[in-house]
Design a protein around this motif. Structure first.
Motif, PDB file in Angstrom:
ATOM      1  N   ASN A  49     -10.587 -11.864  30.044  1.00  0.00           N
ATOM      2  CA  ASN A  49     -10.220 -10.558  29.508  1.00  0.00           C
ATOM      3  C   ASN A  49     -10.782 -10.272  28.121  1.00  0.00           C
ATOM      4  O   ASN A  49     -10.791  -9.130  27.698  1.00  0.00           O
ATOM      5  CB  ASN A  49      -8.689 -10.433  29.422  1.00  0.00           C
ATOM      6  N   GLY A  50     -11.210 -11.292  27.408  1.00  0.00           N
ATOM      7  CA  GLY A  50     -11.622 -11.108  26.024  1.00  0.00           C
ATOM      8  C   GLY A  50     -10.382 -11.040  25.149  1.00  0.00           C
ATOM      9  O   GLY A  50      -9.268 -10.885  25.627  1.00  0.00           O
ATOM     10  N   SER A  51     -10.575 -11.190  23.868  1.00  0.00           N
ATOM     11  CA  SER A  51      -9.418 -11.140  22.984  1.00  0.00           C
ATOM     12  C   SER A  51      -9.227  -9.730  22.453  1.00  0.00           C
ATOM     13  O   SER A  51     -10.190  -9.003  22.212  1.00  0.00           O
ATOM     14  CB  SER A  51      -9.584 -12.151  21.844  1.00  0.00           C
ATOM     15  N   THR A  52      -7.977  -9.357  22.269  1.00  0.00           N
ATOM     16  CA  THR A  52      -7.661  -8.034  21.730  1.00  0.00           C
ATOM     17  C   THR A  52      -8.250  -7.895  20.338  1.00  0.00           C
ATOM     18  O   THR A  52      -8.855  -6.868  20.009  1.00  0.00           O
ATOM     19  CB  THR A  52      -6.139  -7.826  21.693  1.00  0.00           C
ATOM     20  N   ALA A  53      -8.094  -8.922  19.511  1.00  0.00           N
ATOM     21  CA  ALA A  53      -8.632  -8.873  18.146  1.00  0.00           C
ATOM     22  C   ALA A  53     -10.144  -8.651  18.174  1.00  0.00           C
ATOM     23  O   ALA A  53     -10.668  -7.806  17.429  1.00  0.00           O
ATOM     24  CB  ALA A  53      -8.282 -10.150  17.392  1.00  0.00           C
ATOM     25  N   SER A  54     -10.863  -9.380  19.030  1.00  0.00           N
ATOM     26  CA  SER A  54     -12.322  -9.225  19.118  1.00  0.00           C
ATOM     27  C   SER A  54     -12.698  -7.814  19.552  1.00  0.00           C
ATOM     28  O   SER A  54     -13.631  -7.217  19.008  1.00  0.00           O
ATOM     29  CB  SER A  54     -12.909 -10.233  20.100  1.00  0.00           C
ATOM     30  N   HIS A  55     -11.975  -7.278  20.533  1.00  0.00           N
ATOM     31  CA  HIS A  55     -12.274  -5.924  21.005  1.00  0.00           C
ATOM     32  C   HIS A  55     -12.052  -4.902  19.890  1.00  0.00           C
ATOM     33  O   HIS A  55     -12.887  -4.027  19.665  1.00  0.00           O
ATOM     34  CB  HIS A  55     -11.411  -5.549  22.216  1.00  0.00           C
ATOM     35  N   VAL A  56     -10.933  -5.009  19.198  1.00  0.00           N
ATOM     36  CA  VAL A  56     -10.626  -4.044  18.136  1.00  0.00           C
ATOM     37  C   VAL A  56     -11.673  -4.123  17.030  1.00  0.00           C
ATOM     38  O   VAL A  56     -12.173  -3.105  16.566  1.00  0.00           O
ATOM     39  CB  VAL A  56      -9.197  -4.259  17.581  1.00  0.00           C
ATOM     40  N   ALA A  96       0.025   2.254  27.055  1.00  0.00           N
ATOM     41  CA  ALA A  96      -0.468   1.806  28.354  1.00  0.00           C
ATOM     42  C   ALA A  96      -1.956   1.537  28.260  1.00  0.00           C
ATOM     43  O   ALA A  96      -2.653   2.091  27.416  1.00  0.00           O
ATOM     44  CB  ALA A  96      -0.196   2.878  29.408  1.00  0.00           C
ATOM     45  N   GLY A  97      -2.436   0.678  29.163  1.00  0.00           N
ATOM     46  CA  GLY A  97      -3.867   0.419  29.255  1.00  0.00           C
ATOM     47  C   GLY A  97      -4.252  -0.942  28.724  1.00  0.00           C
ATOM     48  O   GLY A  97      -3.420  -1.808  28.485  1.00  0.00           O
ATOM     49  N   GLU A  98      -5.545  -1.128  28.520  1.00  0.00           N
ATOM     50  CA  GLU A  98      -6.077  -2.377  27.985  1.00  0.00           C
ATOM     51  C   GLU A  98      -5.703  -2.434  26.507  1.00  0.00           C
ATOM     52  O   GLU A  98      -5.887  -1.463  25.775  1.00  0.00           O
ATOM     53  CB  GLU A  98      -7.591  -2.399  28.193  1.00  0.00           C
ATOM     54  N   PRO A  99      -5.125  -3.540  26.017  1.00  0.00           N
ATOM     55  CA  PRO A  99      -4.573  -3.596  24.664  1.00  0.00           C
ATOM     56  C   PRO A  99      -5.527  -3.201  23.537  1.00  0.00           C
ATOM     57  O   PRO A  99      -5.157  -2.413  22.663  1.00  0.00           O
ATOM     58  CB  PRO A  99      -4.125  -5.055  24.520  1.00  0.00           C
ATOM     59  N   GLY A 100      -6.744  -3.710  23.534  1.00  0.00           N
ATOM     60  CA  GLY A 100      -7.676  -3.370  22.463  1.00  0.00           C
ATOM     61  C   GLY A 100      -7.986  -1.879  22.420  1.00  0.00           C
ATOM     62  O   GLY A 100      -7.997  -1.252  21.354  1.00  0.00           O
ATOM     63  N   LEU A 137       0.813  -1.222   0.000  1.00  0.00           N
ATOM     64  CA  LEU A 137       0.000   0.000   0.000  1.00  0.00           C
ATOM     65  C   LEU A 137       0.846   1.271   0.000  1.00  0.00           C
ATOM     66  O   LEU A 137       0.298   2.372  -0.065  1.00  0.00           O
ATOM     67  CB  LEU A 137      -0.931   0.010   1.212  1.00  0.00           C
ATOM     68  N   GLY A 138       2.171   1.123   0.119  1.00  0.00           N
ATOM     69  CA  GLY A 138       3.034   2.300   0.191  1.00  0.00           C
ATOM     70  C   GLY A 138       2.750   3.134   1.426  1.00  0.00           C
ATOM     71  O   GLY A 138       2.779   4.359   1.385  1.00  0.00           O
ATOM     72  N   SER A 139       2.507   2.473   2.533  1.00  0.00           N
ATOM     73  CA  SER A 139       2.118   3.145   3.779  1.00  0.00           C
ATOM     74  C   SER A 139       3.198   2.994   4.838  1.00  0.00           C
ATOM     75  O   SER A 139       3.934   2.020   4.850  1.00  0.00           O
ATOM     76  CB  SER A 139       0.815   2.516   4.282  1.00  0.00           C
ATOM     77  N   ALA A 140       3.263   3.959   5.731  1.00  0.00           N
ATOM     78  CA  ALA A 140       4.129   3.838   6.906  1.00  0.00           C
ATOM     79  C   ALA A 140       3.499   2.819   7.852  1.00  0.00           C
ATOM     80  O   ALA A 140       2.313   2.483   7.731  1.00  0.00           O
ATOM     81  CB  ALA A 140       4.276   5.187   7.595  1.00  0.00           C
ATOM     82  N   LEU A 141       4.296   2.344   8.806  1.00  0.00           N
ATOM     83  CA  LEU A 141       3.855   1.301   9.717  1.00  0.00           C
ATOM     84  C   LEU A 141       4.255   1.679  11.137  1.00  0.00           C
ATOM     85  O   LEU A 141       5.420   1.986  11.397  1.00  0.00           O
ATOM     86  CB  LEU A 141       4.522  -0.011   9.297  1.00  0.00           C
ATOM     87  N   VAL A 142       3.293   1.676  12.044  1.00  0.00           N
ATOM     88  CA  VAL A 142       3.568   1.950  13.451  1.00  0.00           C
ATOM     89  C   VAL A 142       3.211   0.693  14.239  1.00  0.00           C
ATOM     90  O   VAL A 142       2.049   0.283  14.287  1.00  0.00           O
ATOM     91  CB  VAL A 142       2.758   3.156  13.980  1.00  0.00           C
ATOM     92  N   PHE A 143       4.231   0.069  14.816  1.00  0.00           N
ATOM     93  CA  PHE A 143       4.006  -1.077  15.686  1.00  0.00           C
ATOM     94  C   PHE A 143       3.695  -0.555  17.073  1.00  0.00           C
ATOM     95  O   PHE A 143       4.297   0.419  17.524  1.00  0.00           O
ATOM     96  CB  PHE A 143       5.246  -1.973  15.727  1.00  0.00           C
ATOM     97  N   ALA A 144       2.755  -1.205  17.759  1.00  0.00           N
ATOM     98  CA  ALA A 144       2.339  -0.758  19.085  1.00  0.00           C
ATOM     99  C   ALA A 144       2.474  -1.899  20.080  1.00  0.00           C
ATOM    100  O   ALA A 144       1.896  -2.965  19.894  1.00  0.00           O
ATOM    101  CB  ALA A 144       0.895  -0.278  19.039  1.00  0.00           C
ATOM    102  N   PHE A 145       3.274  -1.655  21.120  1.00  0.00           N
ATOM    103  CA  PHE A 145       3.421  -2.605  22.222  1.00  0.00           C
ATOM    104  C   PHE A 145       2.692  -2.019  23.421  1.00  0.00           C
ATOM    105  O   PHE A 145       2.977  -0.909  23.849  1.00  0.00           O
ATOM    106  CB  PHE A 145       4.898  -2.819  22.553  1.00  0.00           C
ATOM    107  N   VAL A 146       1.734  -2.773  23.953  1.00  0.00           N
ATOM    108  CA  VAL A 146       0.982  -2.313  25.119  1.00  0.00           C
ATOM    109  C   VAL A 146       1.573  -2.975  26.355  1.00  0.00           C
ATOM    110  O   VAL A 146       1.531  -4.191  26.505  1.00  0.00           O
ATOM    111  CB  VAL A 146      -0.517  -2.635  24.987  1.00  0.00           C
TER     112      VAL A 146
END
Length: 165
Positions: free
Chosen positions: A140-147, A103-107, A37-46
């Motif tokens: 906790n539920g899944s992060t993917a489901s929350h997002v 910081a916080g809940e991952p989703g 996509l020619g896009s920048a990428l921001v990785f996020a570690f919670v």
């Protein structure tokens, strides 16, 4: 009768969830998507230990950032480990990328970052198989489901339950 085009995300970067011991496949799929996509990428570690612990706050913190101002030793070790893996996965790519420690809940943290950056989309991985993963998801539920449930941006979910770390 004019039809409004659907919301397809912002013009910002792709946001991808990164975590310790995560299969490289999630990171490599995010890289491939960003390259195509020619896009920048921001990785996020919670940071997993970044929850509110005080019930009676001595000051009003509503205007403060939810992301850590300072990284403690444990966070530095985790972030450093993730950075090594990211550097390996992104080697040779022309994609502009960075790592944000949140910081916080991952989703919620991933969604918040995507909103702040006017992200194009979010990339997350699924959980590993196993009793611990199922127990964690139950409570906790899944992060993917929350997002997926709380985001208007496109979300790419990379299955990793068959992958080795």
């Amino acid at each position: 009768m004019s039809k409004e085009p659907p919301h397809v995300g912002g013009a910002g970067p792709i946001v991808a969830g990164a975590m310790t011991k995560q299969p490289r496949r999630v990171l490599l799929e995010a890289r491939a998507l960003a390259e195509s996509l020619g896009s920048a990428l921001v990785f996020a570690f919670v940071e997993p230990n970044s929850y509110l612990v005080e019930w009676e706050l001595k000051e009003d913190i509503r205007g403060n950032s939810l992301n850590p101002k300072e990284i403690d030793e444990d966070m530095t070790a985790d972030a450093a480990d993730i950075m090594k893996v990211l550097e390996s996965c992104m080697a040779g790519s022309k994609v502009e990328w960075s790592l944000k420690v949140l910081a916080g809940e991952p989703g919620k943290a991933l969604s918040r970052l995507a909103d702040e950056l006017h992200a194009r989309m979010i990339v997350v991985g699924t959980r590993h198989k196993g009793f611990g993963a199922h127990l964690s998801e139950l409570f906790n539920g899944s992060t993917a489901s929350h997002v997926i449930a709380h985001q208007s941006l496109p979300v790419v979910v990379v299955p990793v339950h068959h992958e080795d770390r």
